[in-house]
Design a protein around this motif. Structure first.
Motif, short mmCIF file in Angstrom:
data_model
loop_
_atom_site.label_atom_id
_atom_site.label_comp_id
_atom_site.label_asym_id
_atom_site.label_seq_id
_atom_site.Cartn_x
_atom_site.Cartn_y
_atom_site.Cartn_z
N TYR A 170 -3.70 7.63 1.08
CA TYR A 170 -4.83 7.01 -0.07
C TYR A 170 -4.16 6.82 -1.29
N ILE A 171 -4.78 5.85 -1.90
CA ILE A 171 -4.29 5.36 -3.41
C ILE A 171 -5.50 6.00 -4.19
N THR A 172 -4.97 6.65 -5.21
CA THR A 172 -6.03 7.43 -5.95
C THR A 172 -5.97 6.54 -7.37
N ARG A 173 -6.66 6.79 -8.19
CA ARG A 173 -6.79 6.12 -9.66
C ARG A 173 -5.44 6.15 -10.32
N GLU A 174 -5.03 7.32 -10.22
CA GLU A 174 -3.59 7.89 -10.84
C GLU A 174 -2.38 7.11 -10.19
N GLU A 175 -2.40 7.01 -8.94
CA GLU A 175 -1.28 6.40 -8.28
C GLU A 175 -1.34 5.00 -8.51
N PHE A 176 -2.54 4.17 -8.50
CA PHE A 176 -2.71 2.85 -8.83
C PHE A 176 -2.39 2.58 -10.28
N ALA A 177 -2.62 3.23 -11.26
CA ALA A 177 -2.20 3.05 -12.68
C ALA A 177 -0.72 3.25 -12.68
N LEU A 178 -0.30 4.22 -12.06
CA LEU A 178 1.19 4.62 -12.11
C LEU A 178 1.87 3.36 -11.62
N ALA A 179 1.47 2.75 -10.34
CA ALA A 179 2.19 1.88 -9.53
C ALA A 179 2.13 0.45 -10.43
N MET A 180 1.20 0.24 -11.16
CA MET A 180 1.00 -0.96 -12.04
C MET A 180 1.85 -0.90 -13.14
N ASN A 181 1.90 0.55 -13.73
CA ASN A 181 2.83 0.50 -14.93
C ASN A 181 4.39 0.24 -14.35
N ALA A 182 4.55 0.81 -13.33
CA ALA A 182 6.02 0.45 -12.80
C ALA A 182 6.25 -1.02 -12.48
N LEU A 183 5.24 -1.81 -12.35
CA LEU A 183 5.31 -3.12 -12.38
C LEU A 183 5.11 -3.92 -13.63
N GLY A 184 5.17 -3.07 -14.77
CA GLY A 184 5.16 -3.67 -16.17
C GLY A 184 3.57 -4.13 -16.29
N GLU A 185 2.66 -3.66 -15.65
CA GLU A 185 1.27 -4.19 -15.85
C GLU A 185 0.52 -2.85 -16.37
N PHE A 226 0.73 -1.08 0.00
CA PHE A 226 -0.11 -0.05 0.09
C PHE A 226 0.82 1.34 -0.06
N GLN A 227 1.75 1.30 0.83
CA GLN A 227 2.80 2.51 0.90
C GLN A 227 3.69 2.65 -0.34
N LYS A 228 3.85 1.54 -1.11
CA LYS A 228 4.42 1.64 -2.43
C LYS A 228 3.51 2.39 -3.30
N PHE A 229 2.19 1.96 -3.37
CA PHE A 229 1.51 2.51 -4.27
C PHE A 229 0.80 3.90 -4.04
N ASP A 230 0.89 4.23 -2.84
CA ASP A 230 0.68 5.45 -2.27
C ASP A 230 1.85 6.42 -2.38
N SER A 231 2.13 6.90 -3.51
CA SER A 231 3.48 7.59 -3.88
C SER A 231 3.64 8.87 -3.35
N ASP A 232 2.53 9.58 -3.10
CA ASP A 232 2.68 10.87 -2.35
C ASP A 232 2.54 10.81 -1.00
N GLY A 233 2.41 9.72 -0.25
CA GLY A 233 2.20 9.41 1.07
C GLY A 233 1.14 9.94 2.01
N ASP A 234 -0.18 10.44 1.42
CA ASP A 234 -1.18 10.82 1.85
C ASP A 234 -2.06 10.10 2.66
#
Ligand SMILES: [Ca+2]
Ligand SMILES: [Ca+2]
Length: 72
Positions: free
Chosen positions: A21-36, A11-19
């Motif tokens: 909460y995971i937003t749609r943008e953060e989720f998409a970016l995190a998945m892209n970073a995983l190659g998904e 969760f903390q990795k996905f929550d890139s700005d550390g607030d």
């Protein structure tokens, strides 16, 4: 890759700005970073299922919501 045995760390990795909460943008970016690639439809599905679990339905996933989704 996230440590799949530790959803809080994931969760903390996905929550890139550390607030907290995971937003749609953060989720998409995190998945892209995983190659998904995540489509908008997949995001809709994931967020519709995961958001609202703590009753706020704020279009963000809190840690509590994430943990429930993770354990499902
Ligand atoms: Ca965030
Ligand atoms: Ca929420």
């Amino acid at each position: 890759m996230p440590d799949l045995d530790d959803p809080t760390a994931t969760f903390q990795k996905f929550d890139s700005d550390g607030d907290g909460y995971i937003t749609r943008e953060e989720f998409a970016l995190a998945m892209n970073a995983l190659g998904e690639e995540v489509t908008a439809a997949e995001l809709d599905s994931i967020f519709h299922a995961s958001d609202q679990r703590d009753g706020d339905a704020d279009a963000r996933i809190s840690l509590a919501e994430f943990l429930v989704a993770w354990n499902k």
